[in-house]
Design an enzyme around this catalytic site. Structure first.
Site, PDB file in Angstrom:
ATOM      1  N   ASP A  81      36.030  41.580  33.687  1.00  0.00           N
ATOM      2  CA  ASP A  81      34.584  40.899  33.954  1.00  0.00           C
ATOM      3  C   ASP A  81      33.761  42.117  34.508  1.00  0.00           C
ATOM      4  OD1 ASP A  81      32.487  39.452  34.318  1.00  0.00           O
ATOM      5  OD2 ASP A  81      33.348  38.564  36.012  1.00  0.00           O
ATOM      6  N   PHE A  82      33.833  43.145  33.834  1.00  0.00           N
ATOM      7  CA  PHE A  82      33.002  44.358  34.232  1.00  0.00           C
ATOM      8  C   PHE A  82      31.637  44.254  34.224  1.00  0.00           C
ATOM      9  CE2 PHE A  82      36.274  48.215  34.041  1.00  0.00           C
ATOM     10  CZ  PHE A  82      37.262  47.249  34.927  1.00  0.00           C
ATOM     11  N   GLU A  83      30.730  44.426  35.164  1.00  0.00           N
ATOM     12  CA  GLU A  83      29.226  44.351  35.068  1.00  0.00           C
ATOM     13  C   GLU A  83      28.586  45.543  35.675  1.00  0.00           C
ATOM     14  OE1 GLU A  83      28.340  40.488  36.833  1.00  0.00           O
ATOM     15  OE2 GLU A  83      29.800  39.490  35.869  1.00  0.00           O
ATOM     16  N   GLY A  84      27.364  45.368  35.734  1.00  0.00           N
ATOM     17  CA  GLY A  84      26.762  46.541  36.456  1.00  0.00           C
ATOM     18  C   GLY A  84      26.909  47.885  35.480  1.00  0.00           C
TER      19      GLY A  84
END
Length: 597
Positions: free
Chosen positions: A382-385
């Site tokens: 759940d990699f974001e940014g």
């Protein structure tokens, strides 16, 4: 600017052009041909590149389809195609339009670029203009467009009449098409070479899905136990050949998935390391409807360390939190009931950047420790940014070079190899990192003006054979362009249908119409939605959830978006989050149960 061209001058040019046509010899006229491809838009937008266009069945000037394009405040809805022409030759461009301030023109002529326009055409009106190519001109771009913010226009029966290029005509249709190795998700094809062809295009069930430089291709991303039809065309600078004879192949049944998920699964995130307004929910209290439970979140010690830690919510923050022993017992109980429990890495605050091989190795070691400590079934990314981004020269999603992407792929493959076929791998990217890769297609900018746009695509593609589920977060998103070249916004079924259709159909990326991101299998796709209005922007009521599922699995109740298939094997739904759904009296869970039983 084309709009400022005086109408008198445009009419004068048209009249002069008419005189030029009558002066042509009969021999020259006999050599002329219509060089515009798909000028009647009967094949959709094939051969055309449009910033904001689609095809419609009404109004049409002839045939069954016409172009409809809608200019925005900052876009004139230009549709264009590049045509191979003969140097120092006369051409006539003609087409029929409806609407206000509609233009038809040609650029790159090598002499004087031309256009014709109408201020107001409530009914079909013909526009015509002529030009002569320069002494070394071999390609010309023909186009139509409207004017900024003036409403939709229509175009049909566009033609470019003049001598064909001396290089010849499009190649002959390929022969000898046959199917080779067939698996549950792919079909290998081969065909005979065509003289004069510089490449080939493969069409699946009538839709162009892949190109090849040689005489073979493997079409992946197919559904098990499904019949498909294939045709191939040959390509060169003069255009595309007719389609080959059709070959059909039926994919094998497959193993049904070594991870033993049900045919339709409900996926949810459980707040395990923090508390918020939704309240803490014990793992043992999660209802049996939830098939995949993602423990949120494992986070890095520093952004670039790769060292991931999973710290359970402290008692002071989460009253009623279970002990470690109770938590591990709840995991085993869920697994005994056929559920999958994963560690989710990242989240809104857990930025992870594997910039070095040392960080990659630390990621593998620390994630393995979490999985082993709690006896988990796998990993959710759940990699974001700013966790993922692309270098400016990283233009091929099939062969990425950016370290944070290369190292992540390597780390996940290592984990998959360590735990084997039963290792569950899921991903939860935002639409910005996936579908936005198509929105910038056509600009020639991989990632557009933001190096993160579409940056998940290389990861998804590299791991597609290991990927159990992709559930894109269809929320907290701006408007995204779908395969109909229209922008779709959150808040209704249309957005979810358009975004999911892209994943199941495939789409061009990196500024190249031939660089197709292959479709995922429907059993790999779950649709990400917020559980309630408290959980995030983009919540839709149960009726819109049902409408989404009806359209994608049955092709009913679809609304205005034209899907490219029907996928009864669509895996299911994902939501943020189980906690918020409990807070909302389990509305999301009840909608899923009511639909899939």
């Amino acid at each position: 600017m084309e709009r400022s061209r005086p109408l008198v001058a445009a009419l004068t040019a048209t009249l002069l052009a008419a005189g030029g046509i009558t002066a042509l010899s009969s021999a020259a006229r006999a050599a002329d041909a219509d060089l515009a491809r798909n000028g009647g838009f009967e094949a959709g937008l094939d051969a055309w590149t449009c910033s904001a266009g689609t095809t419609v069945s009404s109004p049409v000037r002839s045939g069954a389809s016409a172009l409809q394009a809608t200019p925005a405040g900052s876009d004139n809805a230009r549709c264009a195609q590049t045509v191979t022409v003969k140097p120092d030759s006369q051409y006539t461009l003609s087409g029929y339009v409806r609407g206000s301030y509609v233009y038809l023109g040609a650029s790159g002529t090598g002499t004087t670029d031309v256009s014709a326009w109408t201020q107001s055409a409530p009914n079909w009106q013909q526009l015509t203009t002529t030009f002569r190519t320069g002494a070394s001109t071999t390609k010309v771009t023909i186009y139509t467009h409207g004017w900024y913010g003036t409403g939709a226009y229509h175009a049909d029966d566009i033609s470019l009449i003049g001598p064909g290029a001396e290089a010849g005509q499009p190649p002959a249709a390929p022969t000898g098409l046959k199917a080779g190795t067939v698996t549950s998700s792919s079909v290998a094809l081969s065909w005979s070479a065509v003289t004069g062809a510089t490449g080939y295009a493969v069409h699946r069930d009538g839709t162009r899905v892949q190109t090849a430089s040689g005489t073979s291709a493997t079409i992946a991303g197919l559904s098990p136990s499904t019949a498909y039809s294939f045709q191939v065309t040959a390509l060169n600078d003069a255009g595309e050949s007719a389609k080959s004879a059709t070959v059909t192949a039926t994919t094998t049944a497959g193993s049904g998935g070594s991870t033993d998920l049900p045919a339709h699964a409900l996926v949810g995130y459980l707040h395990a390391s923090f508390a918020n307004g939704s309240g803490y929910t014990r793992l043992a209290d999660v209802p049996d409807s939830w098939d995949v439970i993602d423990l949120a979140f494992g986070e890095p010690t520093t952004v670039t360390s790769g060292d991931i830690r999973f710290d359970r919510c402290p008692v002071a923050e989460c009253p009623g939190v279970e002990s470690d022993a109770e938590f591990k017992a709840a995991i085993k109980a869920k697994q005994a009931a056929g559920k999958k429990v994963l560690i989710s890495i990242g989240g809104q605050n857990g930025q992870v950047q594997l910039t070095t091989t040392a960080a990659r190795d630390a990621f593998v070691t620390s994630v393995s420790k979490i999985i082993d400590t709690y006896g988990l079934d796998g990993l959710d990314i759940d990699f974001e940014g700013h966790s993922l981004s692309l270098n400016a020269d990283d233009t091929d999603f099939k062969n990425p070079r950016t370290p944070v992407i290369v190292n992540l792929i390597s780390a996940v493959k290592t984990l998959k190899a360590k735990y084997g076929s039963r290792f569950v791998l899921t991903m939860a990217p935002e639409t910005f990192f996936v579908q936005l890769g198509y929105q910038y297609y056509g600009t020639g900018k991989w990632g557009g003006q933001d190096p993160r746009a579409g940056a998940y695509l290389p990861v998804i593609h590299a791991l597609r054979d290991d990927l159990t589920l992709l559930h894109v977060q269809d929320y907290n998103s701006g408007p995204i362009m779908g395969l109909d070249n229209q922008y779709h916004s959150m808040g209704g079924a249309d957005f979810h249908i358009a975004m999911t259709d892209m994943l199941l159909t495939g789409f061009p990326v990196a500024g190249d119409a031939n660089n197709i991101f292959p479709p995922l299998r429907p059993d790999q796709v779950a649709i990400g939605m917020p559980a309630s209005t408290n959980a995030g922007n983009g919540h839709v009521p149960p009726a819109e959830v049902t409408k989404t599922l009806d359209c994608l699995t049955k092709k009913t109740n679809c609304g205005s978006y034209p899907t490219h298939g029907t996928w009864p094997a669509l895996r299911g739904l994902m939501t943020w989050s189980i906690n918020w759904d409990r807070y909302g009296s389990w509305e999301f869970q009840r909608t899923f149960d009511g639909y899939f039983g």
